[in-house]
Enzyme design. Structure first.
Site, PDB file in Angstrom:
ATOM      1  N   GLY A 190      -8.513  -7.660  -8.405  1.00 22.09           N
ATOM      2  CA  GLY A 190      -8.914  -6.597  -7.506  1.00 22.09           C
ATOM      3  C   GLY A 190     -10.125  -5.866  -8.024  1.00 22.09           C
ATOM      4  O   GLY A 190     -11.260  -6.331  -7.912  1.00 22.09           O
ATOM      5  N   CYS A 239       0.840  -1.201   0.000  1.00 16.01           N
ATOM      6  CA  CYS A 239       0.000   0.000   0.000  1.00 16.01           C
ATOM      7  C   CYS A 239       0.877   1.254   0.000  1.00 16.01           C
ATOM      8  O   CYS A 239       1.773   1.386   0.838  1.00 16.01           O
ATOM      9  CB  CYS A 239      -0.914   0.002   1.212  1.00 16.01           C
TER      10      CYS A 239
END
Length: 342
Positions: free
Chosen positions: A243, A110
């Site tokens: 995703g 991230c």
């Protein structure tokens, strides 16, 4: 089991192991909550599902144990943790294992400012030894498998070197699975949203990683949007992780399930029928219908009547007293004018 019954653990091929799974749905902040995961499980019985990232600090220092809530029917499901303190991650892993998660995954990908300020996420690509220490502490704390999700590098790192060094460090802990988002993360100059699109994909780098580490299970993540591309990637790696494609066009999970495992392909209508019982239970527990149906809006993506489906569901679910049957009303087949609404 009827189409309106929720799946039980016995109906889900989750077994004790999370290894050898060809399909997974990525952890996505604000998206892959427990309602989303229940929906995705209906679409794909075999996929490994992941929670949103939960910080170790929220669990250990904040005692926000509600973040660990999940339905047994989601199984198998992995808990993704964010953090960089080995002792704190070990305690968070214990809490996750105690809550029944099948895998504990460490976020090393991230790129958000909040994550960087906490010195975890993608910036840990620069300190593979620290990641190894975190992994080892988590492994010592729980019997549940510990895995890592990373990028191919950050900023000016050379992915050819950086990913190799990183993988060597984490494999030395005895880890058996590595999930690789096949893009660099640019921690300076790009927003988290831009980091999902602008850095170019480099699938060949991940494919070479599998060649260099044949005993390590390598899962490819990033930019996979079709069944054909996902199946083709499996010629080079052990699994694929979808995703945004799985969220915005969730029926691709059912199509991939069918392609990879030969299971019967349910209709979109059958999936909605099976969501009714879950929605009823959720509403009775005090949760508004809109918190569930927001994850279902993409089910008819690309189909006739998709626009009407999204509109009816979005508007209706926000009304006081909205009931699960709204999903059936929203179905394109419920409208004779569906074709003109696509």
């Amino acid at each position: 089991m009827s189409l309106t019954d929720p799946p039980s653990i016995a109906d889900t091929p989750h077994s004790a192991t999370i290894y050898g799974r060809k399909l997974a749905v990525a952890p996505m902040l604000d998206w892959t909550d427990r309602h989303c995961r229940y929906f995705h499980r209906l679409l794909s019985p075999h996929a490994l599902l992941y929670t949103e990232m939960v910080t170790s600090a929220a669990l250990v220092r904040g005692r926000q144990l509600r973040l660990l809530e999940h339905d047994p029917a989601e199984a198998p499901v992995a808990l993704q943790l964010g953090g960089s303190d080995p002792a704190e991650l070990a305690e968070a892993a214990r809490l996750g294992a105690g809550a029944g998660y099948h895998e504990i995954n460490l976020n090393v990908g991230c790129p958000s400012d909040r994550v960087q300020s906490g010195e975890f996420g993608a910036c840990l690509m620069r300190t593979p030894d620290r990641v190894a220490d975190c992994v080892k502490a988590m492994q010592d704390a729980v019997a549940t498998p510990v895995t890592v999700k990373c990028r191919i590098g950050v900023d000016d790192q050379d992915p050819e070197i950086a990913l190799q060094v990183f993988t060597e460090a984490v494999q030395a802990t005895g880890i058996r699975k590595l999930i690789v988002h096949a893009r660099k993360a640019w921690l300076q100059g790009l927003s988290p949203k831009e980091n999902r699109d602008i850095p170019p994909l480099d699938y060949p780098r991940v494919f070479r990683l599998k060649q260099d580490f044949p005993d390590l299970e390598i899962i490819l993540n990033g930019g996979l949007t079709t069944v054909d591309a996902s199946v083709a990637a499996l010629e080079h790696v052990d699994g694929v992780m979808l995703g945004r494609a799985a969220y915005h066009d969730p029926y691709i999970l059912a199509q991939l399930e069918h392609a990879l495992y030969g299971t019967a392909l349910p209709s979109r209508e059958q999936i909605l029928q099976r969501m009714l019982g879950y929605c009823e239970t959720t509403i009775n527990a005090g949760t508004s219908l809109k918190h569930v149906t927001r994850h279902v809006l993409g089910l008819y993506q690309g189909q006739a009547g998709a626009r009407r489906f999204r509109r009816v569901l979005s508007e209706g679910a926000h009304r006081e007293g909205a009931r699960p049957e709204l999903m059936l009303t929203a179905m394109p087949s419920a409208s004779p004018a569906a074709e003109s609404q696509a």
